[in-house]
Enzyme design. Structure first.
Site, PDB file in Angstrom:
ATOM      1  N   SER A   1       2.264  67.521  43.887  1.00 64.48           N
ATOM      2  CA  SER A   1       3.462  68.300  43.614  1.00 64.48           C
ATOM      3  C   SER A   1       4.627  67.377  43.227  1.00 64.48           C
ATOM      4  O   SER A   1       4.500  66.594  42.298  1.00 64.48           O
ATOM      5  CB  SER A   1       3.767  69.150  44.847  1.00 64.48           C
ATOM      6  OG  SER A   1       4.509  70.285  44.513  1.00 64.48           O
TER       7      SER A   1
ATOM      8  N   ASP B   1      -1.202  77.869  39.247  1.00 67.60           N
ATOM      9  CA  ASP B   1      -0.359  77.229  40.259  1.00 67.60           C
ATOM     10  C   ASP B   1       1.038  77.843  40.197  1.00 67.60           C
ATOM     11  O   ASP B   1       1.663  77.878  39.150  1.00 67.60           O
ATOM     12  CB  ASP B   1      -0.284  75.731  39.969  1.00 67.60           C
ATOM     13  CG  ASP B   1       0.346  74.925  41.086  1.00 67.60           C
ATOM     14  OD1 ASP B   1       1.394  75.359  41.606  1.00 67.60           O
ATOM     15  OD2 ASP B   1      -0.183  73.860  41.429  1.00 67.60           O
TER      16      ASP B   1
ATOM     17  N   HIS C   1      -1.609  76.171  44.927  1.00 63.88           N
ATOM     18  CA  HIS C   1      -0.841  74.991  44.554  1.00 63.88           C
ATOM     19  C   HIS C   1      -1.635  73.727  44.843  1.00 63.88           C
ATOM     20  O   HIS C   1      -2.013  73.479  45.988  1.00 63.88           O
ATOM     21  CB  HIS C   1       0.467  74.991  45.339  1.00 63.88           C
ATOM     22  CG  HIS C   1       1.407  73.886  44.989  1.00 63.88           C
ATOM     23  ND1 HIS C   1       1.559  73.422  43.702  1.00 63.88           N
ATOM     24  CD2 HIS C   1       2.244  73.142  45.762  1.00 63.88           C
ATOM     25  CE1 HIS C   1       2.467  72.456  43.704  1.00 63.88           C
ATOM     26  NE2 HIS C   1       2.880  72.259  44.931  1.00 63.88           N
TER      27      HIS C   1
END
Length: 527
Positions: free
Chosen positions: A240, A468, A496
């Site tokens: 991320s 996502d 995610h």
């Protein structure tokens, strides 16, 4: 819902709050029009590549004193880095230096040790040490743990490393309940005041570190740690926001970049307003996937019609909670629209959370807000005693330093509302107003949107998940295309990030890269 590019790997927040699901985060952004591409300035590269090495020698040559800590098998230490790399001290922590917390779990064997594998779960503001000890050093595939020392450093301003602090627990409780879909001038004023109060609290409690929690500085800290650990190259898995941190490292130190996995990638060329609008669309995509699954079930709290009808029912629930919050077990925190929206967004990060979300929505419709409040609390990292981790404080501090503010006035937000609501009829309005939170930040941004090419770096694997919510798939495609040695690995799925989330194809491909240095063929897809 106080969100501005909160991006965490899907194992982090639920793990730290005791839930059995993945973590989540969301974003709000900056600037409306595309910014010109740029790379690190020549002067910045010169300092990174050598001219300040003598001044930084006390940091690069320090020895860490390890001690047992936390979970059995883990060691912890602290390292010293300059508060300001432009003005390094003498290696003694004081006005010119800060301490960062480090943890590791040594390679378990069998097989020859490769070196250290640094991990970061994202955020910005997620505790890398918390992630390491709760998940990575136990949940990463065994062959990787066998041959790498698993290592984490809490970035500057985060958790155990000179944490940014902004509000008391009760103040943060009040902040999270402020209406982020204001209906009139009075509500707009209250929201603006809430952001002003938050910023003033950060300046009051964390003035010393606020100018020095940028991603560039955190990347430079990682290079100090790399050398302290005795590794010629940095081996790294960033998820991320951690992909931006890893890509930044590769940009600054291409010759010291080893095997980098960037999972759930960000596009560093985007201005924040564009980034937030993309992410808003990502949450809409995730919600549509949830809704399509939900309406097939007779127990779906949003009905058994179409996903579009489910979205309408959810908006109706939000409107009802805006008008009249429902009680929760905490009398001081009834479930209004802001907390309910945060709870729903939280569950978008992992399809494993969908059953929990359905139960929470059913309860809220019946006048019980406990389920959605629990999801919101896990998002904010609030414990049962009303204490918040510094996740949200660090998140805002890093984001407001890394990029100029998305909006500088409520009028700016109003002008952008149509595009955000087009991106997501369900979440667009709230995420647009959430982007106002850097408007009164006490420290001017030091970063700008730019392409990252990292010419000269070893092959870098960029991972993107097609649905996502927090880091849309097109961001992974963009970053892989920017990086001179980037290779895109795609996962056709929900949730995610992808590594360690159940795809044998993804895990095997990344394991092969980490263990043998062989990246996947360009365009490889997994499901």
């Amino acid at each position: 819902m106080d969100t501005r590019r909160l991006l965490l790997t899907s194992a982090t927040l639920f793990a730290t709050t005791g839930l059995l699901l993945g973590s989540f985060g969301c974003s709000s952004g900056t600037t409306s029009s595309p910014s010109p591409s740029r790379t690190v300035s020549t002067s910045a590269q010169g300092k990174v590549q050598g001219e300040d090495r003598a001044a930084l020698a006390p940091y690069y040559t320090q020895k860490l004193s390890w001690r047992a800590c936390g979970v059995p098998g883990f060691e912890c230490s602290t390292m010293k880095v300059p508060l300001d790399y432009a003005k390094p001290g003498d290696g003694n922590v004081g006005s010119g230096d800060i301490k960062l917390a480090v943890s590791r779990k040594k390679a378990t064997g069998p097989g020859k040790r490769i070196g250290s594998l640094l991990v970061n779960p994202g955020g910005p503001g997620g505790s890398a040490i918390g992630y390491l000890q709760a998940y990575a050093a136990l949940g990463y595939p065994a062959p990787v743990r066998a041959r790498y020392d698993m290592v984490a450093v809490d970035p500057r301003g985060v958790a155990r490393s000179e944490p940014v602090e902004c509000l008391t627990g009760p103040e943060m409780d009040a902040h999270t309940q402020v209406d982020q879909t204001p209906d009139d001038a009075a509500e707009i004023a209250r929201l603006s005041t809430a952001y002003d109060t938050f910023a003033a609290g950060c300046e009051q409690r964390s003035k010393r570190v606020l100018p020095h929690v940028s991603t560039v500085e955190a990347a430079r800290d990682m290079d100090v740690l790399r050398e302290i650990l005795g590794d010629e190259k940095l081996q790294y898995v960033g998820a991320s926001y951690g992909t931006f941190l890893g890509a930044t490292y590769a940009e600054l130190f291409p010759d010291r970049t080893g095997r980098l996995v960037l999972d759930g990638a960000m596009d560093p060329s985007l201005a924040s307003r564009d980034m937030n609008r993309d992410q808003t669309a990502g949450f809409e995509t995730a919600f549509q996937s949830f809704a399509a699954d939900c309406v097939k079930r007779q127990t779906c709290p949003l009905g058994t019609g179409t996903p579009a009808q489910a979205a309408t029912r959810l908006k109706e629930l939000f409107a009802a909670l805006d008008a009249k919050p429902v009680p929760t077990r905490d009398k001081s925190r009834p479930l209004g629209e802001a907390l309910a929206t945060t709870g729903v967004i939280a569950a978008m990060y992992d399809e494993g959370a969908w059953p929990q979300l359905s139960a929470a929505l059913t309860a809220a419709q019946g006048g019980n807000g406990n389920g959605l409040l629990a999801l919101a609390d896990s998002y904010y990292e609030r414990d049962s005693h009303g204490k918040y981790a510094n996740l949200m404080y660090a998140n805002t501090a890093v984001n407001c330093l890394d990029l100029p503010p998305a909006f500088t006035s409520p009028a700016d937000v109003k002008s952008a509302l149509p595009s955000f609501e087009k991106a997501s009829p369900v979440f667009g309005e709230g995420l647009a107003w959430a982007s106002l939170n850097c408007a009164s930040w006490p420290v001017e941004a030091t970063g700008k949107p730019h392409r990252i090419e990292a010419k000269g770096a070893a092959p870098i694997v960029v991972v993107g998940t097609t649905r996502d919510p927090a880091t849309p798939y097109k961001w992974a495609k963009a970053l892989a295309g920017q990086l001179a040695t980037g290779t895109l690995l795609s996962y056709d799925g929900d949730g995610h990030t992808a590594y360690g989330r159940g795809s044998d194809c993804i895990d095997t491909t990344i394991n092969t890269y980490l263990l043998e240095g062989t990246p996947p063929k360009e365009g490889k897809q997994c499901s």
